[in-house]
Design a protein around this motif. Sequence first.
Motif, PDB file in Angstrom:
ATOM      1  N   THR A  74      61.342 -50.387  -9.441  1.00 31.39           N
ATOM      2  CA  THR A  74      62.421 -49.164 -10.104  1.00 31.39           C
ATOM      3  C   THR A  74      61.812 -48.315 -10.416  1.00 31.39           C
ATOM      4  O   THR A  74      60.751 -48.266 -10.533  1.00 31.39           O
ATOM      5  N   MET A  75      62.037 -46.786 -10.591  1.00 34.24           N
ATOM      6  CA  MET A  75      61.755 -45.854 -11.448  1.00 34.24           C
ATOM      7  C   MET A  75      62.837 -45.533 -12.541  1.00 34.24           C
ATOM      8  O   MET A  75      62.505 -45.512 -13.394  1.00 34.24           O
ATOM      9  N   LEU A  76      63.918 -45.405 -12.986  1.00 37.49           N
ATOM     10  CA  LEU A  76      64.803 -45.143 -13.228  1.00 37.49           C
ATOM     11  C   LEU A  76      66.519 -45.664 -13.368  1.00 37.49           C
ATOM     12  O   LEU A  76      66.686 -46.654 -12.304  1.00 37.49           O
TER      13      LEU A  76
ATOM     14  N   THR B 184      63.047 -55.740 -11.763  1.00 40.79           N
ATOM     15  CA  THR B 184      62.260 -55.278 -12.673  1.00 40.79           C
ATOM     16  C   THR B 184      60.925 -55.998 -14.196  1.00 40.79           C
ATOM     17  O   THR B 184      61.489 -55.748 -15.152  1.00 40.79           O
ATOM     18  N   ASN B 185      60.858 -56.872 -13.143  1.00 41.87           N
ATOM     19  CA  ASN B 185      59.271 -57.065 -13.274  1.00 41.87           C
ATOM     20  C   ASN B 185      58.427 -55.939 -13.929  1.00 41.87           C
ATOM     21  O   ASN B 185      57.797 -54.695 -13.651  1.00 41.87           O
TER      22      ASN B 185
ATOM     23  N   PRO C  87      59.686 -46.296 -17.073  1.00 48.06           N
ATOM     24  CA  PRO C  87      59.058 -46.989 -18.180  1.00 48.06           C
ATOM     25  C   PRO C  87      58.048 -47.849 -18.254  1.00 48.06           C
ATOM     26  O   PRO C  87      57.144 -47.722 -19.111  1.00 48.06           O
ATOM     27  N   LEU C  88      57.783 -48.358 -17.187  1.00 47.93           N
ATOM     28  CA  LEU C  88      56.292 -48.950 -16.733  1.00 47.93           C
ATOM     29  C   LEU C  88      55.439 -48.164 -16.156  1.00 47.93           C
ATOM     30  O   LEU C  88      54.570 -47.884 -17.129  1.00 47.93           O
ATOM     31  N   GLY C  89      55.593 -47.012 -16.090  1.00 48.39           N
ATOM     32  CA  GLY C  89      54.747 -45.642 -15.857  1.00 48.39           C
ATOM     33  C   GLY C  89      54.378 -45.073 -17.131  1.00 48.39           C
ATOM     34  O   GLY C  89      53.288 -44.984 -17.884  1.00 48.39           O
ATOM     35  N   ASN C  90      55.626 -45.302 -18.507  1.00 51.26           N
ATOM     36  CA  ASN C  90      54.654 -43.971 -19.311  1.00 51.26           C
ATOM     37  C   ASN C  90      55.315 -44.942 -20.432  1.00 51.26           C
ATOM     38  O   ASN C  90      54.655 -44.111 -21.922  1.00 51.26           O
TER      39      ASN C  90
ATOM     40  N   GLU D 267      61.878 -45.316 -25.713  1.00 52.93           N
ATOM     41  CA  GLU D 267      61.664 -45.548 -26.504  1.00 52.93           C
ATOM     42  C   GLU D 267      60.749 -45.351 -27.483  1.00 52.93           C
ATOM     43  O   GLU D 267      61.315 -45.567 -29.180  1.00 52.93           O
ATOM     44  N   PHE D 268      59.678 -45.511 -27.695  1.00 51.93           N
ATOM     45  CA  PHE D 268      58.962 -44.348 -28.292  1.00 51.93           C
ATOM     46  C   PHE D 268      59.024 -43.417 -29.328  1.00 51.93           C
ATOM     47  O   PHE D 268      59.259 -43.141 -30.468  1.00 51.93           O
TER      48      PHE D 268
END
Length: 438
Positions: free
Chosen positions: A24-26, A48-49, A238-241, A246-247
């Motif tokens: 996933t990316m987006l 989604t892991n 979200p995994l990459g950044n 959310e922050f």
Amino acid sequence: MNQPQKKAVFTKEMKKTHTILVPTMLPIHFKILGDVLQTYGYKVQVLTNTGHQVINEGLKNVHNDTCYPAQLVIGQMIDALQHTSLPLDKVALLITQTGGGCRASNYLYLLRKALDKGGYSQIPVISASFMKGEQSPGFSLPKAMILQALYGVMCGDLIMHLHNQCRPYEVTPGASQQAVDDSVEMTEQLFLHKKLLSWKVISQLMKNIIYRFSQVQRRNEEKIKVGIVGEIYVKYSPLGNNNLEEFLLSEGCEIVCPGLMDFLLYCFTNVEYDCQLYGMGKAKAAVIKKVNQFLYRKKRQMISLIQENSAFSAPCPFEATIQSAQGYIGCGVKMGEGWLLTAEMVELIQHYHVNNIVCTQPFGCLPNHIAGKGVMRLIKEKNPQANIVAVDYDSGASAVNQQNRIKLMLANARMELEQQKAAPASQGEGQRELAGVK
């Protein structure tokens, strides 16, 4: 010496028996694109892991000098294979390829090497690309499917764009996410049909999406707007950044992020530039020019739908994005995100009036350090109001250090906002004093 394993091929028979795992990316876009694939007979599971185990698997299986997105994408796939409930002899992997000189062009080979190392050589890998390259007999991209996927990307961009404008201001927590879920469901229902979709049908879907987000009650208040640009994976994933969005939301910000369609248009437009600059691929460039004209027009129409049916701000037409790069970087700079990265920063400042920008840069991505960090000085010289921070992302980077750099940028943004609020008050006092003298 170990002999290289014979690569497994995704055959026509596997289309019925195998489940294709997609990194996933987006989340919004890939859900829609996964549904498009399923409409055309593929069994798809978007991964989604997340977590440190994904990063660890990436470090184990990919050389640590390779760019961070490769580590994450491959790590997510290997981790999924280790924990899936699916039989491994009925699983395939799909990875996208843009081609060109970027190291992302080597992901396919890095993934196969990791599969061999982990004992998964029997698992076929599908390369999804518009470029000529490795083919899988059981995987094809018919024209109707490509058009449906492009419309899916546009709908994903629209949902993402409206969600970013709703979530920081929602009166009822979760209302914006419910609008996302409802909009994705509307899109899925329309895309269930294996046929060419007319623009009339797509535009009505977009109107329905716009109306759905217009129902979200929002507070009328001013928040700091922060643009997100950078390498395509860490910009969106979200995994990459490290859950950047959310922050920023927790810091009271509104997020402004260019859409995925712009990256696709950037890739297509570069074919035209290759012809103009180097005389390469004249016949191909002529075809791509017509495709670009069609896609540019569709984006303009989407912009008009937003402007005519809501009070939401609309994205810029891609012609304006191209124009934004002029005077800052040459159109021949096209490794990685190339001139698009520079253009997006200028576009955020000049067209969206978003001066605060986080430029996400993964370790090992030299093009993005050149077209991102390398042009920041020039951007700030021409746009003194620009407040840009470059943040590096890699497996060893501290999330606290990343957030502290962003907090410093936000502190400057808040100071600027307070000064802007104070300026009209001081001007009013000065005018009253002059009136008293008279």
